[in-house]
Scaffold this active site. Structure first.
Site, PDB file in Angstrom:
ATOM      1  N   HIS A 117       0.809  -1.225   0.000  1.00 32.84           N
ATOM      2  CA  HIS A 117       0.000   0.000   0.000  1.00 32.84           C
ATOM      3  C   HIS A 117       0.843   1.276   0.000  1.00 32.84           C
ATOM      4  O   HIS A 117       0.549   2.242   0.714  1.00 32.84           O
ATOM      5  CB  HIS A 117      -0.958   0.005   1.189  1.00 32.84           C
ATOM      6  CG  HIS A 117      -1.966  -1.099   1.157  1.00 32.84           C
ATOM      7  ND1 HIS A 117      -2.488  -1.604  -0.023  1.00 32.84           N
ATOM      8  CD2 HIS A 117      -2.569  -1.800   2.169  1.00 32.84           C
ATOM      9  CE1 HIS A 117      -3.359  -2.554   0.262  1.00 32.84           C
ATOM     10  NE2 HIS A 117      -3.421  -2.705   1.565  1.00 32.84           N
ATOM     11  N   HIS A 186      -9.870   1.257   0.780  1.00 35.92           N
ATOM     12  CA  HIS A 186      -9.656   0.121   1.684  1.00 35.92           C
ATOM     13  C   HIS A 186     -10.688   0.105   2.814  1.00 35.92           C
ATOM     14  O   HIS A 186     -10.349  -0.147   3.973  1.00 35.92           O
ATOM     15  CB  HIS A 186      -8.238   0.197   2.256  1.00 35.92           C
ATOM     16  CG  HIS A 186      -7.669  -1.131   2.666  1.00 35.92           C
ATOM     17  ND1 HIS A 186      -8.279  -1.963   3.577  1.00 35.92           N
ATOM     18  CD2 HIS A 186      -6.528  -1.767   2.286  1.00 35.92           C
ATOM     19  CE1 HIS A 186      -7.529  -3.050   3.750  1.00 35.92           C
ATOM     20  NE2 HIS A 186      -6.470  -2.947   2.973  1.00 35.92           N
ATOM     21  N   GLU A 322     -11.497  -4.447  -2.492  1.00 40.49           N
ATOM     22  CA  GLU A 322     -10.623  -3.413  -3.032  1.00 40.49           C
ATOM     23  C   GLU A 322     -10.513  -3.585  -4.549  1.00 40.49           C
ATOM     24  O   GLU A 322      -9.786  -4.455  -5.031  1.00 40.49           O
ATOM     25  CB  GLU A 322      -9.245  -3.515  -2.386  1.00 40.49           C
ATOM     26  CG  GLU A 322      -9.265  -3.382  -0.869  1.00 40.49           C
ATOM     27  CD  GLU A 322      -8.027  -3.989  -0.236  1.00 40.49           C
ATOM     28  OE1 GLU A 322      -6.925  -3.442  -0.442  1.00 40.49           O
ATOM     29  OE2 GLU A 322      -8.153  -5.040   0.445  1.00 40.49           O
TER      30      GLU A 322
END
Length: 360
Positions: A117, A186, A322
Site C-alpha cells: 500500500h 480500503h 478493493e
C-alpha cells in the site's frame, strides 16, 4: 434512527467540519454527505470513509464500515488502513522493487519484506485537500517526484459522491514522469453494522472465473481458475462455508486475501462483487471499471483495537472489496499494465450500491 424519504433525484447536502489534528499539528477536516437515503462521512486524513450509514430491511439505519472516532485513533493504527485510499501502489510489490524502461526502482518494504500500500508513508497516512462538489467531495493529493522512491510527481483526484444509497468514487491520476500506480479504497464492510461481530455468515458472489494465487508472502504466482477450489464464488456462497478448509492458499492468508480476475471488460463498468446479509437484509453491490478485486476477510484483525462503538475488532470483523489492478503487476508482464505516463491521465470508477431484500 431513520432517514427521511427525500427523493433520490434531489441533490445531496454536503457540510464540512474540523476533525482534529494529526500528531504534527496538521488540521484534518471531515465532510458529511447526506442524500436522504444514506450518509457518508469522509475525512481528509487518508481521504478515508469514516462512516457510511444505510438502512436495513426494516428501515433502521446502521453504520456499515469499520473505523474510529478520532484522528489520533487512526494514527495509532498503522496497519489496518480502515476506510483509506491507498497508494501510490495499493496492494503489494515484491521486495519493493520494479523497473521502468530498464531502470530499477526501490521503494520501502513494510510487510514481510514486500512493499504494501505504497510503503511506510503511503497515501493513507497523508492529509489530502478536500473541496466540496455537487453531491460530495473531491479529495486531492500531490505526491512529489521521489516520494517513497516512486518516480514522477503524481496528482490523485478522488471524487466521492452520494446518490440515494449509492456511494461512487471517481479516480483521476496524472504524472509528469512515467511511474506505476494502483489506487483503491480500503474500507472494511460489515453489513450487519460496525461492531456487530463476524462477517462469516454474509453471502458473497464474485463474477470471476480466475484468481491470482500467492506465495507465502502474498505475492501473486500467476493466474489460475477458481473452479473446484474454495475461491469459486461465481454462485452466492456463505463466506465462512469454506474458509477453514485444508487449502494451502487459505492457510497462507489465514482466510481470503486474494485478487480475483474479474470477467468484465476493463475500462467499462462491470460487477465486482455482491454481498448479502441475511441478518439485516442489507445488500452491497460493487461495480467497477478496474480489472480485479481484492477480497479480504479481515484475517489480521486481532482484537488489538476498539472501533467507533467501543466493540473490539476481532478476526473477520469486516471484509474488504478493493477494486484494483493486480498485485505486483509491474513484475508480471502478462498482467494489465499499471504504468502511468505523462499526458495520459488514468480514470477509473468504483460504485458501492446498497439495497435491501426481504427475509427469506
Amino acid at each position: 434512527m431513520t432517514f427521511s424519504t427525500i427523493a433520490t433525484a434531489l441533490q445531496a447536502s454536503v457540510t464540512k467540519a474540523p476533525f482534529g489534528k494529526t500528531q504534527d499539528g496538521t488540521p484534518v477536516e471531515i465532510y458529511t454527505i447526506t442524500s436522504g437515503k444514506a450518509e457518508a462521512r469522509i475525512m481528509t486524513y487518508g481521504a478515508r470513509v469514516v462512516s457510511l450509514k444505510v438502512p436495513d430491511r426494516d428501515g433502521k439505519v446502521g453504520d456499515v464500515v469499520l473505523g474510529y472516532n478520532s484522528v489520533a485513533e487512526y494514527q495509532a493504527d498503522p496497519s489496518t488502513y480502515f476506510g483509506s485510499i491507498v497508494g501510490r501502489y495499493g496492494n503489494r510489490l515484491a521486495k519493493g522493487t520494479f523497473a521502468i524502461d530498464g531502470k530499477e526502482y526501490h521503494v520501502p518494504v513494510n510487510n514481510n519484506g514486500q512493499s504494501l500500500h505504497g510503503g511506510t508513508l503511503g497515501f493513507d497516512k497523508l492529509v489530502w485537500t478536500g473541496k466540496e462538489i455537487p453531491d460530495g467531495v473531491e479529495m486531492t493529493l500531490v505526491s512529489k517526484d521521489g516520494d517513497m522512491g516512486y518516480p514522477g510527481t503524481m496528482t490523485t483526484h478522488a471524487k466521492y459522491t452520494l446518490h440515494g444509497a449509492t456511494l461512487r468514487i471517481d479516480y483521476t491520476l496524472s504524472t509528469d514522469k512515467t511511474t506505476v500506480a494502483n489506487i483503491t479504497n480500503h474500507s472494511y464492510f460489515n453489513l450487519s453494522g460496525d461492531g456487530s461481530g463476524s462477517i462469516l455468515d454474509e453471502i458473497i458472489t464474485i463474477p470471476a472465473s480466475r484468481y491470482t494465487p500467492v506465495t507465502p508472502v502474498l505475492i501473486p504466482t500467476g493466474i489460475e481458475p477458481v473452479a473446484g477450489t474454495p475461491f469459486d464464488f461465481t454462485k452466492p456462497t456463505v463466506i465462512g462455508k469454506r474458509i477453514d478448509e485444508a487449502n494451502e492458499q487459505l492457510k497462507i492468508a489465514g482466510g481470503y486475501d486474494h485478487n480475483w480476475v474479474l470477467n468484465g471488460q476493463m475500462g467499462v463498468l462491470h460487477e465486482a462483487a455482491k454481498v448479502e446479509d441475511p441478518k439485516s437484509g442489507r445488500v452491497l453491490t460493487v461495480t467497477t471499471t478496474e480489472p480485479g478485486v481484492q477480497f479480504y476477510t479481515g484475517n489480521f484483525l486481532d482484537g488489538t483495537f476498539k472501533g467507533k462503538t467501543g466493540a473490539v475488532y476481532a478476526k473477520h470483523a469486516g471484509l474488504c472489496l478493493e477494486t484494483q489492478h493486480f498485485p505486483d503487476s509491474p513484475n508480471h508482464p502478462s498482467f494489465p499494465s499499471t504504468l502511468l505516463k505523462p499526458g495520459q491521465p488514468r480514470h477509473s470508477t468504483t460504485i458501492f450500491t446498497f439495497t435491501t431484500e426481504a427475509k427469506k
